[in-house]
Design a protein around this motif. Structure first.
Motif, short mmCIF file in Angstrom:
data_model
loop_
_atom_site.label_atom_id
_atom_site.label_comp_id
_atom_site.label_asym_id
_atom_site.label_seq_id
_atom_site.Cartn_x
_atom_site.Cartn_y
_atom_site.Cartn_z
N GLU A 534 36.76 38.70 43.02
CA GLU A 534 36.22 39.63 43.98
C GLU A 534 35.37 40.68 43.28
OE1 GLU A 534 39.39 42.29 45.48
OE2 GLU A 534 40.68 41.04 44.24
N ALA A 535 34.28 41.06 43.92
CA ALA A 535 33.48 42.16 43.41
C ALA A 535 34.15 43.45 43.82
CB ALA A 535 32.07 42.09 43.99
N MET A 536 34.62 44.21 42.85
CA MET A 536 35.42 45.38 43.21
C MET A 536 35.10 46.53 42.26
SD MET A 536 39.54 45.71 43.41
CE MET A 536 39.64 44.45 44.65
N THR A 537 34.54 47.56 42.79
CA THR A 537 34.40 48.79 42.02
C THR A 537 35.36 49.85 42.53
OG1 THR A 537 32.62 49.55 43.48
CG2 THR A 537 31.99 48.37 41.48
N ASP A 538 36.00 49.59 43.71
CA ASP A 538 37.04 50.46 44.26
C ASP A 538 36.59 51.91 44.43
OD1 ASP A 538 38.77 48.24 44.09
OD2 ASP A 538 39.14 48.70 41.98
N GLY A 539 35.30 52.11 44.55
CA GLY A 539 34.83 53.46 44.73
C GLY A 539 34.98 54.34 43.51
N THR A 540 35.16 53.70 42.34
CA THR A 540 35.31 54.47 41.12
C THR A 540 34.06 55.32 40.88
OG1 THR A 540 36.63 52.70 40.17
CG2 THR A 540 35.74 54.32 38.65
N PRO A 541 34.24 56.61 40.56
CA PRO A 541 33.07 57.43 40.29
C PRO A 541 32.21 56.81 39.20
CG PRO A 541 35.06 58.77 40.38
CD PRO A 541 35.50 57.34 40.43
N MET A 592 48.04 45.64 44.22
CA MET A 592 49.41 45.61 44.69
C MET A 592 50.09 46.96 44.59
SD MET A 592 50.55 42.09 42.74
CE MET A 592 51.72 41.56 43.99
N GLY A 593 50.89 47.28 45.60
CA GLY A 593 51.79 48.41 45.54
C GLY A 593 51.10 49.76 45.61
N ALA A 594 51.93 50.79 45.50
CA ALA A 594 51.45 52.16 45.63
C ALA A 594 50.47 52.54 44.54
CB ALA A 594 52.64 53.13 45.63
N HIS A 595 50.59 51.91 43.37
CA HIS A 595 49.70 52.24 42.26
C HIS A 595 48.45 51.38 42.23
CE1 HIS A 595 53.42 54.18 40.68
NE2 HIS A 595 52.55 55.03 40.17
N GLY A 596 48.27 50.51 43.21
CA GLY A 596 47.10 49.63 43.20
C GLY A 596 47.03 48.78 41.96
N LEU A 597 48.17 48.19 41.58
CA LEU A 597 48.23 47.39 40.36
C LEU A 597 47.32 46.17 40.48
CD1 LEU A 597 52.12 47.42 40.04
CD2 LEU A 597 50.52 48.93 38.86
N PHE A 598 46.63 45.86 39.42
CA PHE A 598 45.84 44.64 39.39
C PHE A 598 46.77 43.47 39.11
CE2 PHE A 598 42.53 47.80 38.59
CZ PHE A 598 41.51 47.33 39.42
N GLY A 599 46.73 42.48 40.00
CA GLY A 599 47.61 41.33 39.84
C GLY A 599 46.86 40.03 39.96
N ALA A 600 47.43 38.97 39.39
CA ALA A 600 46.91 37.61 39.50
C ALA A 600 48.05 36.71 39.93
CB ALA A 600 46.32 37.14 38.18
N PHE A 649 56.91 27.04 40.44
CA PHE A 649 57.03 28.50 40.52
C PHE A 649 55.77 29.10 41.14
CE2 PHE A 649 59.80 27.34 37.00
CZ PHE A 649 60.92 28.16 37.19
N LEU A 650 55.96 30.23 41.78
CA LEU A 650 54.84 31.09 42.14
C LEU A 650 54.73 32.10 41.01
CD1 LEU A 650 52.77 31.80 44.42
CD2 LEU A 650 54.45 33.49 45.19
N VAL A 651 53.61 32.11 40.30
CA VAL A 651 53.50 32.90 39.07
C VAL A 651 52.71 34.18 39.34
CG1 VAL A 651 52.77 32.87 36.66
CG2 VAL A 651 53.55 30.75 37.75
N LEU A 652 53.29 35.29 38.95
CA LEU A 652 52.65 36.60 39.13
C LEU A 652 52.51 37.29 37.79
CD1 LEU A 652 51.65 39.07 40.75
CD2 LEU A 652 54.05 39.75 41.00
N THR A 653 51.28 37.71 37.49
CA THR A 653 51.01 38.55 36.33
C THR A 653 50.42 39.85 36.84
OG1 THR A 653 50.62 36.67 34.87
CG2 THR A 653 49.71 38.78 34.18
N ALA A 654 50.98 40.98 36.42
CA ALA A 654 50.50 42.29 36.87
C ALA A 654 50.32 43.20 35.67
CB ALA A 654 51.48 42.91 37.86
N ASP A 655 49.22 43.95 35.68
CA ASP A 655 48.96 44.95 34.65
C ASP A 655 49.35 46.31 35.19
OD1 ASP A 655 48.02 43.16 32.80
OD2 ASP A 655 45.91 43.48 33.24
N GLY A 656 50.38 46.89 34.61
CA GLY A 656 50.87 48.18 35.08
C GLY A 656 50.30 49.33 34.30
N ARG A 657 50.89 50.48 34.52
CA ARG A 657 50.47 51.68 33.80
C ARG A 657 50.66 51.48 32.30
NH1 ARG A 657 54.10 55.77 37.13
NH2 ARG A 657 55.21 53.80 37.45
N GLY A 658 49.72 52.02 31.54
CA GLY A 658 49.72 51.84 30.10
C GLY A 658 48.73 50.80 29.63
#
Length: 840
Positions: A534-541, A592-600, A649-658
């Motif tokens: 997806e093309a996503m800039t998320d409104g980043t300044p 995903m989630g309240a922090h808008g985590l990037f997931g695959a 399996f349904l495989v989920l990879t998520a990049d969290g804070r840090g």
């Protein structure tokens, strides 16, 4: 097992490729063998050097040249093939110090694995079979000659055969080669032909120096954590060397043993263990005469007590050397200019003499009575949590302006500044600087953390996005040439393109045709279903439009092999002989989630027996820690996930804070609390998963990972057993006091209580879920003591668990059998642990 339950599925192509994946991944070094790599533009840019092995299962890499002739024709020329140079190239005896360097840089190949080239791009040196080799490239760039280099005995043997040749580096003018033996700096004066070379020491350790001292080598944390593998640097005029000397006698002594071979003695080594002492690092300046002999020596002076880390050394043409030094906590750094004495500069100013070296003498370190070569502060940075090292910085503009990185807290962006004035836009997170030119900086930048974009950043604030597809991009620049490398979701393999920009050296020539990597009429899905990006800039300044786009799958035969683009730049794609996994991962990219985590999210493939299942157990597959990401626009990151998905399996990879790429505040949210914060983010992504994949069965959840991912896996079943029901933890750093200073203290500081809170040994009594611990006994990065301490604590608590010891394996599991069987054994462990019936 899937293949036993469904034997008839082996006849179909995609499933056969999935079944064969563990074996092929191991045999091909993750499908990298046969692909060009380590590409570098050299000379005027019409040439580029690169490494490549002959085939998809060939570990032995050769040295190659990409060259444009005067008529614009492109040629790939084999410069040096190890099998032609050595009869036993497949069983080369590599010195221990070089093996350590390869481990630090995660080098898995053999043969010619690195090289050094002069400024003109005419002469290249490398090591092979314990010898130093020289390649001379003809003026037309279409032919070359290769010979051994160095002082030889009458019988043809090398005069210094008892000494290792480490990190050989040719001088910018191509007349000399310096290398380290670990205890001496050696010089080779290149003769016109074999037998006429001169070889001699130019600096050595004192007679009373012990094994704890080294000369001309990067210390452990420099290679492992700073990505600095060099321990000496040439002056641009080829008349001086800056040489690192290291004393690690204050570091604790650790032992790496091989329990499977008790007749072998343990190997003792010094390790910079967190909360203990670091190596003491100094920098000597050696001035050379025209014949390469040492004539003066001095010691570079800075406040070592306040700034004990030597992070960067850079010596650019027309400028004095730059240093970046850091304090122990990495909350303060200084950019220092070395005030080379006037005589060394060739100027007419007042001379500050260095200590003279007697004719024919070899100076020793520490040099007795050596003068202190002063430094001048040019810049300073501070941050209450930590400062990052940005590769390629600090650096001078050709006109002398100083470019460095700035953490701009007001716009939450790591930005570029010149002479203290920020010029890269807010929202453009600087990842790496490739080159600093008179008008712009060529850099790797993220506006979306999943894409490493290639951008030209003008000092006037202008931005040129040079890649058309999102993905992992990098480049090398020299003269009017640029070598561009990319990995995207559009193709199963990466691609390296050599571009010659023309007389005006305009970077716009790269972008006008999207680098020519994929042309519009060839962008079609021939290899299977398209992967969604997806093309996503998320409104980043400051977000850069056009850096993201829909990426369809593109076959290997559809890439552009080379062309003259509409502005006249020459370009050619380097040939790639690597194999492909034979399938395209079925990936959904989500927030995903309240922090808008990037997931695959990776689903079972259409040919899998689990395709369309109403309920699937969930496999969490993170790295999840600081400094690295897993959710990126690169197909290769999801091949293994697709294999797991096709095991049911349904495989989920998520990049969290840090994880990097989202801004300094996001990076630093883990400060002193990385265990709980990174675990919380994985659980947040897990709870959000059914919103995107209703088939997710949250009553059957497992986590697997390696290194920090292994730590998170073990942590999850200890602290979140109601959400994660089984785990396989590979090489987990369970006790952070057992990891190195530069990494660990950056995130956890110096308070032992913080370490206790973030380690998981004390959590052992909480285990009530199946846990498999996996560790290599030869791992010198994450010591096997981490797994053994956790296992001991679990045993003391009466908690059942599984330990899978890997004899002779380091932090890289490059052994073919081990790499394959690790996947299968983990799968079968999780089948049993989650009580799966193996049927869709």
């Amino acid at each position: 097992m899937v293949e036993e339950e469904n034997p008839g599925l082996r006849d179909s192509g995609p499933v056969s490729a999935i079944e064969d994946f563990p074996r092929m991944k191991a045999r091909t070094l993750r499908f990298t063998l046969g692909a060009p790599r380590s590409a570098r533009a050299v000379g005027d840019g019409s040439r580029a050097l690169f490494l490549r092995s002959d085939g998809a299962e060939d570990l032995v890499t050769s040295l190659w040249l990409s060259s444009f002739d005067k008529d614009g024709g492109h040629h790939e020329i084999l410069l040096a093939d190890p099998r032609n140079l050595l009869a036993d190239a497949d069983v080369e005896d590599v010195p221990a110090e070089e093996r350590a360097r390869r481990e630090r840089s995660r080098e898995g190949g053999e043969g010619i694995v690195s090289y050094s080239v002069d400024r003109s791009g005419d002469r290249v040196v490398f090591t092979l079979g314990g010898q130093l080799w020289l390649v001379r490239i003809a003026q037309d760039g279409l032919s070359a000659s290769t010979r051994t280099l160095g002082r030889m005995e009458a019988d043809g043997s090398r005069h210094y055969a008892d000494q290792a040749i480490l990190n050989p580096t040719i001088s910018p003018d191509g007349s000399k080669v310096a290398y380290s033996t670990g205890s001496s700096m050696m010089m080779v004066l290149i003769g016109q032909e074999a037998g006429l070379d001169q070889e001699f020491p130019v600096l050595t350790l004192g007679a009373d120096a012990g094994d704890e001292m080294t000369l001309g080598l990067a210390e452990f944390v420099a290679g492992e954590e700073m990505d600095r593998y060099q321990g000496f640097w040439w002056s641009p005029d080829s008349d001086a060397l800056l040489v690192e000397h290291t004393d690690d006698s204050n570091e604790p002594v650790w032992y790496v043993s091989d329990p499977a071979n008790p007749q072998k003695a343990p190997k003792a080594r010094r390790y910079p263990q967190a909360l203990t002492e670091n190596a003491r690092v100094g920098l000597a300046l050696v001035s050379l005469n025209q014949e390469g002999c040492p004539v003066r020596v001095g010691e570079v002076d800075w406040d070592h007590q306040a700034f004990e880390y030597l992070a960067v050394v850079r010596w650019q043409d027309g400028h004095q050397p730059l240093l970046l030094v850091q304090n122990r906590r990495q909350t303060e750094d200084r950019i220092l200019g070395i005030e080379i004495p006037a005589r060394e500069n060739g100027t007419d100013g007042a001379s500050q003499d260095l200590v003279e070296v007697s004719d024919g003498g070899v100076p020793r370190l520490p040099p007795e009575g050596a003068s202190r070569v002063p430094t001048r502060e040019l810049g300073a940075h501070s941050n209450n949590q930590w400062l990052d090292i940005v590769e390629g910085l600090p650096a001078y503009r050709p006109d002398g302006g100083l470019v460095d990185a700035l953490i701009d807290t007001q716009c939450d962006t790591t930005r570029l500044q010149v002479n203290g004035k920020a010029f890269s836009p807010a929202g453009c997170q600087i990842r790496r600087v490739i080159s600093v030119g008179p008008d712009n900086v060529l850099a790797i930048v993220s506006t979306d953390p999943r894409s490493f974009d290639l951008m030209g950043l003008g000092y006037d604030g202008s931005v040129h996005v040079l890649n058309r597809l999102p993905g992992l991009w990098t480049a090398s620049r020299a003269g009017r040439g640029v070598v561009v490398e990319c990995h995207t979701m559009a193709s199963s393999h990466g691609q390296i393109k050599h571009c010659y920009l023309g007389e005006d050296d305009c970077l716009d020539r790269l972008g006008v045709d999207g680098l020519g990597l994929i042309t519009d009429d060839r962008r079609k899905a021939s290899d299977g279903p398209a992967s969604t990006v997806e093309a996503m800039t998320d409104g980043t300044p400051g977000g850069i439009p056009g850096a993201g786009t829909q990426a369809a799958a593109v076959g290997r035969d559809q890439v552009d092999p080379g062309h003259l683009n509409s502005l006249g730049a020459r370009s050619a794609v380097l040939a790639d002989h690597s194999s492909q996994p034979g399938f395209i991962p079925d990936v959904d990219f989500v927030r995903m989630g309240a922090h808008g985590l990037f997931g695959a999210i990776v689903h079972p493939s259409p040919a899998s027996p689990y395709a369309g299942a109403e309920h699937l157990p969930v496999l969490l597959k993170p790295y999840g820690g600081p400094g690295a990401q897993q959710v990126l626009f690169n197909q290769a990151y999801y091949w293994e996930s697709q294999w797991w998905a096709d095991q049911g399996f349904l495989v989920l990879t998520a990049d969290g804070r840090g994880t990097p790429g989202r801004g300094p505040a996001w990076d630093r949210a883990i400060f002193e609390d990385m265990a709980q914060v990174t675990l919380d983010d994985q659980l947040e992504a897990l709870q959000a998963l059914p919103d995107f994949a209703p088939e997710a069965d949250l009553d059957h959840v497992a986590m697997i990972g390696w290194s920090y991912g292994g730590f998170l896996s073990a942590l999850s079943v200890l602290r979140a057993p109601d959400q994660v029901h089984a785990a396989c933890a590979g090489a987990p750093p369970t006790d952070w006091t057992l990891y190195d200073t530069h990494y660990t203290e950056r995130y956890l500081g110096l308070d032992p209580e913080v370490y206790r809170r973030n380690s998981i040994i004390d959590d052992a009594p909480l285990l009530r879920r199946p846990l498999m611990l996996i560790h290599g006994f030869a791992d010198d990065n994450v010591s096997v003591a981490n797994t053994l301490r956790l296992s001991g604590a679990l045993m003391a608590s009466g908690r059942e668990h599984t330990v899978l010891p890997l004899s002779g394996i380091t932090h890289m599991t490059n052994d073919e059998t081990v790499a394959r069987n690790l996947l299968v054994l983990q799968r079968d462990f999780l089948y049993k642990a989650l009580a799966l019936d193996w049927r869709p």
